[in-house]
Each structure stands twice: as C-alpha cells, then as structure tokens.
Scaffold this active site. Structure first.
Site, PDB file in Angstrom:
ATOM      1  N   ASP A 472       0.833  -1.207   0.000  1.00 53.82           N
ATOM      2  CA  ASP A 472       0.000   0.000   0.000  1.00 53.82           C
ATOM      3  C   ASP A 472       0.870   1.260   0.000  1.00 53.82           C
ATOM      4  OD1 ASP A 472      -2.343   1.496   0.097  1.00 53.82           O
ATOM      5  OD2 ASP A 472      -3.141   0.482   1.877  1.00 53.82           O
ATOM      6  N   ASP A 542     -10.712   2.145  -3.429  1.00 52.24           N
ATOM      7  CA  ASP A 542     -11.276   1.791  -2.118  1.00 52.24           C
ATOM      8  C   ASP A 542     -12.794   1.783  -2.163  1.00 52.24           C
ATOM      9  OD1 ASP A 542      -8.942   1.355  -0.791  1.00 52.24           O
ATOM     10  OD2 ASP A 542      -8.859   3.299   0.185  1.00 52.24           O
TER      11      ASP A 542
END
Ligand code: DGJ
Length: 736
Positions: A472, A542
């Site tokens: 990430d 997301d």
C-alpha cells in the site's frame, strides 16, 4: 551519416515473435516497424533530424516512402521545425511546442539540435543514436515493436563531454498523428474513491496536459490516452491511437494540437521541479512509453493493451496464472486484527472456496489506528502473541495460502523508526513536515533507507510462509527534499526514489520467486506499466459500492487488463455512500475482475453463505475466460451514446482460443417496466455452435441450450431482469 554493419546486411529483421518486424531501407534511412496490426515508419530528413513518416494500420514491408523533408516555414512566427513531425525534438531553433528534451549547459547555452549519427537493429529493437550538432550530448532513441500491436519507445541521454550538463526536461518519446482537425482525446481522471472516470473531449489548437506532480502515478490522472476520430470511432469500429507510460513517479503526457492541425503527444518525466545533472560519462534513461493503433474502435484498443500487458509486462509474462479468490480483512475488522479473530474469519472463508487469506492493516507495531506504527514492522505481541505462525498454519490447513498488508515507504511520526531516524523522512530542513493520514514519506532515494526497507521485507517473507504482499501507499509527496546529497543532485529524488522502489520489488521477487504482490495506493493511485512489471495485480479503488464499481471497472478496463483488477464483495450499507445492493449483484460485479471477499463473515446468514458458495463455484468455472480472455464492453454503465441511460450494462469475455465465453448483464435500476435490452454478443465464431449455461435459468427464460454463433451475435439473448440491482451471467462453451 553512417550505419553499423548489421543494418546494411538485413533489410528485414523479424523478431522471434512472428508478428513484429523492423524493416530498413538502406538507400533512404527509413525504418518501417511492424507490431501486430500496426506499422510505424520514421526516417532521417534533409536536416539530419528524425521525422515521423507514418503511424497507422499495418503496411506491407515492400511499401516505399519518399525521403522525409523538413516542412517549410509557415510564417515568420512558425518555423519549419514547428510544423515538422519530429520524432524527438530537442528544445532549440525556436521550437515553440513541447520539447522531448531540454538541457542547460554550464556556459548558459540551453539550445539543442539533435542530428542522426547511426542506427543498430536487432530482431527486437531499433536503436538510433543522435547527437547535438555542437555539444557532445548523445541521445539514443529506442524502439521495440511487440507482436500484440504495441511499440515501446524510450531514450537514453548521454553526456560524453567534459562538463556536467543538467537535463531539465526528459521525455521518452514524441508521437505524431496524421494531420486532422477532428480528433477527440479520451483520458482517465478521478480522485480517491472515484478513480477511472473516462473523459472524452474534442481536441483543439493548444495543449492538453495529463500529469501527476504528486511523486507517484496518482488517482487524479492515469498515464493513458486514446485519440479517436470524432463522429467516426465507436466502441467497435474506427481508428484509435492509444498509449500508456510506464512510470510510477511524477509524469506528464502533453497532447498538443499545433497551428498546422498536427497533433503530437510527448510523454515522460514530469518537468515540473525537475533537474537531473549528468556528470561527464553519465547517462539518464527515460521511462518506456508504449503506444498502439487499431481500426477497430475503443474495444479493440483495450484488448490490445490487455493482451500486451499479460504477454509482455506482468511478472508472470507471457502466461500469468489466474488470480486466486481472496478474503481480505480490511472492511471486516479494520485495525482490530488478532489471532483468534483472523482464524475465525479464515475458517468461514475456506467454506466458501476462498483460496487466499489476506490480513490487512493493523498487525504490526503499535498500529491500533492510523496515527501510529508505520515503520515498526514487528508483529504486534498483544494481537498475535505467538507471532504469525499459528494463523498461517491454520490458513494452510484450511487449504488456502496466506498474504499480508505492508506500507513500506511510509512512517508515522509516532513510531520507533521515526524517533530513531527522523532524517529518513522526506523533508526540507527547517521547514514543517506536512502529514497526510498522520504519516510521512520515507526518502527511498537514500541508499540506507532502500536497504532498510528491503531488509525487513526480506526478513518478513523469509521467516513466514507468505505467498502475497498487498503493498500500500497512502499519500502523495509534500516536501521532496534530500539534503544528504550535494545541492545539484537533490532533485534526482524524482528518479532515484522510483528506481529504488522498482529495485526493491525486483530483488524481493528474485529472492522469493513464488511471492506475488499487489500494487495498492489508497485504491488505484499507483497503477501504471512501470509498477506492473513487478506486481501481479492492483487495487483499483477503495470504493467497493457495486454500482460505483461498475463505472470504475468500465474505466479501468479501457487501460488495464481485467485479471489485474481486484474486486471485492463487501458489506452493505456500503461504507462510502451507504447504498445497499443485494449480495448476488455485488458478487456478479466483482466476478467480472479478480474476485475477492471483504465481508465480515461473522455477520452472514446461512443464505448469504449459500449465495456466496454458489457464486464462487460459478466464478471458478469462468475465471480463466474473465481474467485471461478478450473483453467486449457490450454496453457501458455510463455512456449515454449506448442508449443505456445507466439503467443497464453488459460485458462479455471470450477465451483467446474461442472455446468459451461468458456474458454478464446488469440492471441497475428499472424504469417504466422497460424490458432488459436484447444482448447482442460479440467476438464469437459465426459458424460455431455454443452450449449455454445460465447462472439463473429463471432469468433467461426460453434460452435454448445450444445456439449458433451468428444467431447469438445477430439475434442476441433476451433476459428477464426486473427491478433495481438485478443481474445474471451466462456461460458459453463451443461444442462444434
Ligand atoms: C488503503 C487501502 O486501499 C485499503 O484497502 C486498506 O488496505 C487501507 N489502506 C489500510 O490502511
């Protein structure tokens, strides 16, 4: 002008791949490169400059071209080089448009005039060397045609002089289109939670800049473009010139229409705040800029890119393995991960047919919220008192492999790492350090930081049986300082940071060949052909709301292959827009990419488990076709031109051997009881017969078990979808 010997020997060098070749006409200094259904021709003009001659549909190698000539001055304000389609324009000679290269010399000179020196051809690559007319600056232009229909171009700038020079702007390539006033540009824009928004606008005189100044690829703009002819090109027909840049740092693509209605596209390092000194003997290589052409519309442009990415870019090229069905803990438990809780979720996930269990954020350091812990990569002893081993052993016993979340490039000021090495964070000395999500960037350009990051990752993967890292990256750059090196080199951070990121990924993969990696950046903030050489999949957004996802995934597939596109089913109401969509619809949206499950399975009913088990089993049957086949966007969830008004959308995938296909149909919201529009299939063999297996027979009433390809494409399929959020899928197998 001279040529190296091999070039004179061979008029045509076909690559190991049959469908790409480099043809050279020794009498004219013209190169004809073929890549799949595309040809690209360039030559040396009467001013010794390299000039684009042709970029379009594939030509026969016997095609001949007149020696290119620099165009005449159009007016005293528009010199010849302004109209001439130069392959790699250096800034000089009054060039009023975007240069590919701009250099400043110690004596104050900032002018370049690149002239042909020589060329080398191998089966796969053409390298043309140019040199400034006066200074010992050499620029090597590289061309690599691929059989899938893509040409890679990049440059190497080499200082053979005695003084340091500073590269102020370095493009990988300039692409020139045929003169036309009627082009439209498609690009992908967005923001966090809303990536992959396809925008199309008419080109007009002036410059259109697609870029990121953020230090990484960005959610806001992706380094992809497609240029089509207004009123002519559709999803299924018409010309498209398209391309994408392979760079995960700050980048820029300028699409410029000149006074002469010529369109040129220049892309490479973003020149904003850029300065790269080259000492005598040093060189700088630019990122690869890939481009292609088709006469068969936006759908085929996407398919060319998808095939190319799978065959030539991804770490498992040329035949990537299908992505496993995963469970991910993030939306289910956020930072509240612990041994018992994750084992309980893994046990439930295994009953569904999940193949990989991924523990997301929260397992390390003092990471109980996003305020602390980044940088301290030891297993949190309160949450996992026995380390990760008991969880991993249980996951293996359940027949799954194990993956874990990391964010290696970041540090929370509230961490042991930051307390020990505050100088490792990117900063301008004496100035405030701007935090985002309570974190700072580590300066990966520093060799000590690069080594530290590699070492802990290597240790983590060596000491634990980890099959997968979700890598990430949750913020953009703010103070890009690097005061550990002398002032002239400090801006090299833009290049060296990304080079070190790539080298960590490359070294990790080399040492742990079974390891797979996902590129995630708070969703889809780092998706590009640079990072994809080292990562197997990406997290596009997301935003996991199934209705928004239809649009996000539609945009994503314009530029990237469906097997890269991780798509999770998650809980409702969705955390972002509070929408509640039935579970089977959520599954069918996620099943059009690489399927994942992110629900809190502890809250599921037996009916939810039954639905999920049925969907996962169906997905495993269609997975190779979805992930590795040819995608046809039958109707878009967002394109009013498709007459869908966003009420419906449909997708179809056809395996590359044509033996299987799958159709997804989505009714987003029914109005006035309108029937679902007949779905006309594409990409089938009209003469072949296909066996049809609907996921829900009641939603495909009267559907024959066998149909001929011409009928499926011509007559189509009628489906009985009703109400809001109704969806289904049909599997096809060629029987004869
Ligand atoms: C951002 C990612 O996109 C999410 O999936 C999740 O991993 C969080 N970070 C964790 O902090």
């Amino acid at each position: 002008m001279r040529h190296t010997a091999p070039l004179l020997l061979a008029a045509t060098l076909a690559s190991a791949h049959a469908q790409s070749s480099i043809h050279f006409d020794p009498t004219q200094h013209v190169w004809n490169l073929s890549a799949g259904a595309m040809s690209y021709v360039l030559g040396v003009n009467d001013h010794q400059a390299l000039q684009t001659i042709y970029w379009g549909a594939r030509l026969h190698p016997s095609a001949t071209f007149p020696q290119p000539r620099q165009l005449p001055e159009a007016a005293s304000f528009d010199p010849g080089i302004a109209s001439t389609p130069l392959e790699y324009p250096g800034w000089g000679g009054g060039l009023p448009y975007e240069p590919a290269l701009k250099i400043s010399f110690l004596d104050g000179n900032r002018s370049l005039q690149l002239e042909f020196v020589d060329a080398k051809v191998t089966a796969d690559e053409l390298e043309i060397t140019t040199k400034d007319a006066l200074a010992p600056v050499f620029v090597h232009l590289h061309y690599h045609p691929y059989p899938e229909g893509v040409l890679a171009r990049w440059s190497t700038i080499e200082n053979r002089g005695k003084d340091t020079i500073t590269v102020e702007q370095a493009g990988s390539a300039t692409w020139n289109l045929p003169a036309n006033r009627n082009y439209e540009l498609s690009s992908l824009t967005g923001r966090w939670g809303a990536e992959w928004q396809l925008e199309t606008e008419a080109l007009h005189p002036g410059i259109n800049v697609l870029e990121s100044r953020r230090g990484s690829t960005s959610h806001q703009s992706n380094p992809w473009f497609a240029i089509a002819t207004r009123g002519e090109t559709t999803e299924t027909s018409g010309p498209v010139w398209f391309g994408e840049l392979g760079w995960s740092g700050s980048w820029r693509i300028s699409v410029e229409q000149t006074h002469a209605d010529r369109v040129r596209i220049t892309g490479g390092y973003n020149p904003f705040d850029f300065a790269y000194p080259l000492a005598p003997g040093q060189s700088l290589e630019t990122p690869k800029f890939y481009a292609g052409y088709t006469t068969s519309g936006h759908g085929e442009a996407s398919r060319i890119l998808h095939r190319f990415q799978r065959a030539e870019i991804l770490p498992q090229r040329p035949s990537p393995k299908p992505r496993p069905v995963i469970f991910n803990s993030w939306e289910a438990t956020e930072f509240n991960v612990d041994e018992a809780g994750q084992i309980a979720l893994a046990e439930k996930a295994a009953t569904l047919g999940v193949e990989r269990m991924v523990i997301d954020d929260g397992w390390f350091g003092q990471r109980n919220t996003d305020h602390a812990g980044l940088g301290d990569w030891y297993v949190n002893p309160q949450k996992f008192p026995h380390g990760l081993k008991p969880v991993i052993d249980r996951v293996h016993a359940l027949g799954m492999d194990f993956g874990i979340w990391v964010e290696p490039e970041m540090v929370n000021p509230d961490s042991d790492l930051y307390r020990k090495h505050p100088d490792w964070a990117m900063n301008f000395p004496g100035r405030p350090r701007t935090e985002a999500r309570n974190q700072l960037l580590l300066n990966l350009a520093r060799p000590d930081v690069r080594q530290y990051v590699f070492n802990w990752l290597d240790k983590l993967v060596s000491e634990n049986d980890i099959a997968f890292l979700k890598w990430d990256y949750n913020r953009n750059w703010s103070e890009p300082g690097w005061d550990a090196v002398p002032l002239p080199q400090q801006k090299e951070i833009y290049v060296k940071y990304v080079d070190n990121l790539y080298s960590i990924l490359a070294d990790l993969r080399k040492k742990h060949p079974q390891l797979e990696i996902e590129s995630c950046s708070g969703g889809g903030g780092r998706v590009d052909l640079g990072i994809l050489r080292y990562t197997d999949e990406v997290w596009p957004s997301d935003n996991t709301d199934a209705l928004d996802r239809l649009v996000i995934q539609d945009g994503f597939t314009h530029a990237y292959s469906p097997n890269l596109m991780m798509a999770w089913v998650t809980d409702v109401p969705n955390f972002l827009d509070r929408r509640s969509i039935p579970l089977d619809f959520r599954f069918l949206v996620a099943m059009s990419g690489s399927l994942g499950i992110g629900n809190n399975l502890n809250k599921w009913t037996p009916e939810d488990f039954a639905t999920a088990t049925r969907m996962v089993a169906f997905y495993k049957q269609i997975r190779p076709t979805v992930q590795l086949g040819d995608l046809h966007r039958l109707s878009s969830p967002r394109n009013p031109k498709d007459n869908t008004d966003s009420e419906t959308s449909a997708l179809q995938y056809v395996s590359t051997d044509g033996a299987t296909s799958v159709v997804f149909a989505y009714l987003h919201s029914q109005h006035f009881g309108r029937p679902f529009p007949t779905v006309h299939l594409q990409g089938l063999d009209p003469a072949a017969t296909y066996r049809l297996t609907p996921l829900d027979p009641d939603k495909a009433p009267g559907l024959a078990t066998e149909r001929n390809g011409s009928q499926l494409m011509g007559q189509g399929i009628d489906l009985a979808l009703r109400g809001d959020y109704d969806a289904t899928a049909i599997r096809l197998e060629r029987t004869r």
